[in-house]
Motif scaffolding. Structure first.
Motif, PDB file in Angstrom:
ATOM      1  N   ILE A   6       2.749 -35.609 -35.038  1.00 56.51           N
ATOM      2  CA  ILE A   6       1.745 -34.685 -34.518  1.00 56.51           C
ATOM      3  C   ILE A   6       0.414 -35.406 -34.345  1.00 56.51           C
ATOM      4  CG2 ILE A   6       0.459 -32.556 -34.946  1.00 56.51           C
ATOM      5  CD1 ILE A   6       2.897 -31.483 -36.382  1.00 56.51           C
ATOM      6  N   GLY A   7      -0.163 -35.260 -33.159  1.00 55.01           N
ATOM      7  CA  GLY A   7      -1.474 -35.844 -32.867  1.00 55.01           C
ATOM      8  C   GLY A   7      -2.572 -34.813 -33.072  1.00 55.01           C
ATOM      9  N   ILE A   8      -3.673 -35.236 -33.679  1.00 58.57           N
ATOM     10  CA  ILE A   8      -4.816 -34.358 -33.957  1.00 58.57           C
ATOM     11  C   ILE A   8      -5.981 -34.780 -33.071  1.00 58.57           C
ATOM     12  CG2 ILE A   8      -6.454 -33.557 -35.703  1.00 58.57           C
ATOM     13  CD1 ILE A   8      -4.324 -34.324 -37.812  1.00 58.57           C
ATOM     14  N   VAL A   9      -6.523 -33.826 -32.333  1.00 56.74           N
ATOM     15  CA  VAL A   9      -7.712 -34.068 -31.517  1.00 56.74           C
ATOM     16  C   VAL A   9      -8.799 -33.128 -32.027  1.00 56.74           C
ATOM     17  CG1 VAL A   9      -8.651 -34.228 -29.191  1.00 56.74           C
ATOM     18  CG2 VAL A   9      -6.196 -34.595 -29.565  1.00 56.74           C
ATOM     19  N   GLU A  10      -9.717 -33.673 -32.806  1.00 55.67           N
ATOM     20  CA  GLU A  10     -10.733 -32.884 -33.517  1.00 55.67           C
ATOM     21  C   GLU A  10     -11.939 -33.781 -33.766  1.00 55.67           C
ATOM     22  OE1 GLU A  10     -13.062 -30.656 -35.139  1.00 55.67           O
ATOM     23  OE2 GLU A  10     -11.166 -29.528 -35.175  1.00 55.67           O
ATOM     24  N   ASP A  11     -13.138 -33.335 -33.317  1.00 60.57           N
ATOM     25  CA  ASP A  11     -14.320 -34.189 -33.451  1.00 60.57           C
ATOM     26  C   ASP A  11     -15.022 -34.061 -34.798  1.00 60.57           C
ATOM     27  OD1 ASP A  11     -15.364 -31.683 -33.033  1.00 60.57           O
ATOM     28  OD2 ASP A  11     -16.554 -32.217 -31.271  1.00 60.57           O
ATOM     29  N   GLU A  12     -14.647 -33.099 -35.620  1.00 58.92           N
ATOM     30  CA  GLU A  12     -15.183 -33.002 -36.984  1.00 58.92           C
ATOM     31  C   GLU A  12     -14.227 -33.747 -37.902  1.00 58.92           C
ATOM     32  OE1 GLU A  12     -17.937 -31.689 -38.088  1.00 58.92           O
ATOM     33  OE2 GLU A  12     -18.662 -30.706 -36.244  1.00 58.92           O
ATOM     34  N   MET A  13     -14.620 -34.947 -38.349  1.00 63.02           N
ATOM     35  CA  MET A  13     -13.693 -35.819 -39.062  1.00 63.02           C
ATOM     36  C   MET A  13     -13.208 -35.212 -40.372  1.00 63.02           C
ATOM     37  SD  MET A  13     -11.878 -38.406 -38.830  1.00 63.02           S
ATOM     38  CE  MET A  13     -12.583 -38.913 -37.262  1.00 63.02           C
ATOM     39  N   ILE A  14     -14.056 -34.498 -41.090  1.00 58.99           N
ATOM     40  CA  ILE A  14     -13.637 -33.882 -42.357  1.00 58.99           C
ATOM     41  C   ILE A  14     -12.541 -32.855 -42.094  1.00 58.99           C
ATOM     42  CG2 ILE A  14     -14.362 -32.400 -44.262  1.00 58.99           C
ATOM     43  CD1 ILE A  14     -17.070 -33.775 -44.184  1.00 58.99           C
ATOM     44  N   ILE A  15     -12.719 -32.057 -41.031  1.00 59.46           N
ATOM     45  CA  ILE A  15     -11.695 -31.070 -40.670  1.00 59.46           C
ATOM     46  C   ILE A  15     -10.413 -31.773 -40.249  1.00 59.46           C
ATOM     47  CG2 ILE A  15     -11.074 -29.256 -39.029  1.00 59.46           C
ATOM     48  CD1 ILE A  15     -14.034 -28.464 -38.972  1.00 59.46           C
ATOM     49  N   ALA A  16     -10.550 -32.829 -39.449  1.00 59.09           N
ATOM     50  CA  ALA A  16      -9.376 -33.569 -38.974  1.00 59.09           C
ATOM     51  C   ALA A  16      -8.574 -34.146 -40.128  1.00 59.09           C
ATOM     52  CB  ALA A  16      -9.811 -34.680 -38.022  1.00 59.09           C
ATOM     53  N   GLY A  18      -8.546 -33.057 -43.208  1.00 61.30           N
ATOM     54  CA  GLY A  18      -7.935 -31.948 -43.939  1.00 61.30           C
ATOM     55  C   GLY A  18      -6.655 -31.472 -43.264  1.00 61.30           C
ATOM     56  N   ILE A  19      -6.691 -31.373 -41.928  1.00 65.76           N
ATOM     57  CA  ILE A  19      -5.490 -30.982 -41.180  1.00 65.76           C
ATOM     58  C   ILE A  19      -4.403 -32.028 -41.357  1.00 65.76           C
ATOM     59  CG2 ILE A  19      -4.547 -30.575 -38.878  1.00 65.76           C
ATOM     60  CD1 ILE A  19      -7.315 -29.481 -38.081  1.00 65.76           C
ATOM     61  N   ALA A  20      -4.791 -33.308 -41.286  1.00 69.56           N
ATOM     62  CA  ALA A  20      -3.815 -34.385 -41.435  1.00 69.56           C
ATOM     63  C   ALA A  20      -3.127 -34.321 -42.792  1.00 69.56           C
ATOM     64  CB  ALA A  20      -4.502 -35.740 -41.258  1.00 69.56           C
ATOM     65  N   ASN A  21      -3.877 -34.082 -43.847  1.00 67.59           N
ATOM     66  CA  ASN A  21      -3.293 -33.983 -45.194  1.00 67.59           C
ATOM     67  C   ASN A  21      -2.332 -32.805 -45.296  1.00 67.59           C
ATOM     68  OD1 ASN A  21      -4.646 -36.227 -46.195  1.00 67.59           O
ATOM     69  ND2 ASN A  21      -6.416 -35.043 -46.869  1.00 67.59           N
ATOM     70  N   THR A  22      -2.704 -31.684 -44.696  1.00 64.23           N
ATOM     71  CA  THR A  22      -1.826 -30.511 -44.719  1.00 64.23           C
ATOM     72  C   THR A  22      -0.531 -30.787 -43.969  1.00 64.23           C
ATOM     73  OG1 THR A  22      -3.742 -29.021 -44.829  1.00 64.23           O
ATOM     74  CG2 THR A  22      -1.643 -28.057 -44.150  1.00 64.23           C
ATOM     75  N   THR A  31      -0.715 -38.867 -36.483  1.00 68.29           N
ATOM     76  CA  THR A  31      -1.417 -39.983 -35.855  1.00 68.29           C
ATOM     77  C   THR A  31      -2.840 -40.074 -36.409  1.00 68.29           C
ATOM     78  OG1 THR A  31      -2.383 -38.697 -34.039  1.00 68.29           O
ATOM     79  CG2 THR A  31      -0.150 -39.555 -33.719  1.00 68.29           C
ATOM     80  N   GLU A  32      -3.506 -41.182 -36.124  1.00 63.57           N
ATOM     81  CA  GLU A  32      -4.934 -41.284 -36.423  1.00 63.57           C
ATOM     82  C   GLU A  32      -5.667 -40.262 -35.551  1.00 63.57           C
ATOM     83  OE1 GLU A  32      -8.058 -42.941 -38.598  1.00 63.57           O
ATOM     84  OE2 GLU A  32      -5.918 -43.435 -38.728  1.00 63.57           O
ATOM     85  N   PRO A  33      -6.510 -39.398 -36.137  1.00 60.49           N
ATOM     86  CA  PRO A  33      -7.180 -38.371 -35.334  1.00 60.49           C
ATOM     87  C   PRO A  33      -8.026 -38.955 -34.214  1.00 60.49           C
ATOM     88  CG  PRO A  33      -7.404 -37.877 -37.672  1.00 60.49           C
ATOM     89  CD  PRO A  33      -6.824 -39.262 -37.575  1.00 60.49           C
ATOM     90  N   ALA A  34      -8.034 -38.269 -33.071  1.00 64.17           N
ATOM     91  CA  ALA A  34      -8.893 -38.620 -31.945  1.00 64.17           C
ATOM     92  C   ALA A  34     -10.068 -37.643 -31.913  1.00 64.17           C
ATOM     93  CB  ALA A  34      -8.110 -38.564 -30.638  1.00 64.17           C
ATOM     94  N   GLY A  35     -11.263 -38.168 -31.599  1.00 67.61           N
ATOM     95  CA  GLY A  35     -12.453 -37.321 -31.662  1.00 67.61           C
ATOM     96  C   GLY A  35     -12.960 -36.824 -30.332  1.00 67.61           C
ATOM     97  N   ASN A  36     -12.415 -37.335 -29.230  1.00 69.81           N
ATOM     98  CA  ASN A  36     -12.877 -36.887 -27.920  1.00 69.81           C
ATOM     99  C   ASN A  36     -11.771 -37.089 -26.880  1.00 69.81           C
ATOM    100  OD1 ASN A  36     -13.026 -39.665 -26.969  1.00 69.81           O
ATOM    101  ND2 ASN A  36     -14.954 -39.840 -28.113  1.00 69.81           N
ATOM    102  N   TYR A  37     -12.085 -36.717 -25.653  1.00 70.42           N
ATOM    103  CA  TYR A  37     -11.110 -36.751 -24.560  1.00 70.42           C
ATOM    104  C   TYR A  37     -10.537 -38.156 -24.352  1.00 70.42           C
ATOM    105  CZ  TYR A  37      -9.464 -36.192 -19.690  1.00 70.42           C
ATOM    106  OH  TYR A  37      -8.715 -36.170 -18.544  1.00 70.42           O
TER     107      TYR A  37
END
Length: 241
Positions: A6-16, A18-22, A31-37
């Motif tokens: 699952i890929g995470i696209v979220e610009d708030e790193m703390i939220i990203a 947290g989602i990754a850990n869940t 995947t490593e979270p992406a912060g923008n388009y």
């Protein structure tokens, strides 16, 4: 067998994070979270996720809805929108790209798991033959329900299928997965000419056949019987006279 990635696209790193850990607690690969388009497009190409979680309100000129529109046009990946507060015009734009599911922040672990299953289901059902009783086809893989998890199996890695009353055993090189489906439904779900029924209780992936005679064939050192009525069809698929 592989985990669903699952890929995470979220610009708030703390939220990203947290989602990754869940997601990891739920048994998914992340995947490593992406912060923008731009980062998201790079992540899709390099990491090849099976599903995306996309925050609608990304920072930058292009937001999550722009990303979703690009994905629908080029990548063909199911996606879930993450949103907190969105105005009417944003909601309308979001609807126009037809997300498979939504998650409203903040959300719980159970909400995330449910949204992922709903996303795969909604992505599969428009194709009518991409979903059978909780098993989903996404690109080159089948997602098989095992207990509380969906497990990813590449279709090419399936050796053969064995009917067992109301259940079906799906065999790969490494393991056997039990699903509640009929043999014919699963052959239809996979929908590839390489899967051929050879007996009332067996269908095989002919790409893995190691040896054959008129009475049985061998896959992974296992002898699988061939019905007389299905022998000619099998031989035609194998291009045997």
């Amino acid at each position: 067998m592989q985990k669903i990635k699952i890929g995470i696209v979220e610009d708030e790193m703390i939220i990203a994070l947290g989602i990754a850990n869940t997601l990891k607690e739920l048994g998914y690969e992340v995947t490593e979270p992406a912060g923008n388009y731009t980062e998201a497009l790079h992540m899709i190409v390099t990491e090849k996720p099976d599903l995306l979680l996309i925050d609608i309100q990304l920072s930058g000129y292009r937001d999550g809805i722009d990303l979703a529109a690009s994905i629908r046009a080029d990548a063909g990946i199911p996606f879930i929108f993450l949103t907190a507060n969105a105005d009417q015009s944003t909601v309308k734009r979001a609807k126009d790209v037809h997300p498979q599911a939504y998650l409203v922040k903040p959300f719980r672990k159970d909400d995330l798991y449910t949204a992922i299953e709903l996303c795969l289901h909604n992505y599969a059902t428009p194709g009518s033959k991409k979903e059978v009783a909780g098993n989903y086809i996404v690109r080159d893989a089948i997602f098989i329900k095992q207990g509380a998890l969906l497990k990813k199996v590449r279709i090419d890695d399936i050796l053969y299928l064995e009917s067992d009353n109301v259940y079906l055993n799906v065999y790969t090189v490494d393991e056997k997965l039990l699903v509640r489906n009929t043999l014919q439904d699963y052959i239809s779900l996979i929908g590839l000419p390489s899967f051929v029924r050879v007996h009332r209780s067996y269908a095989v992936n002919i790409n893995h056949v190691q040896a054959i005679n008129p009475g049985y064939l061998v896959i992974n050192k296992t002898e699988i019987p061939i019905s007389r009525s299905l022998r000619d069809n099998l031989f035609n698929h194998l291009k045997l006279g």
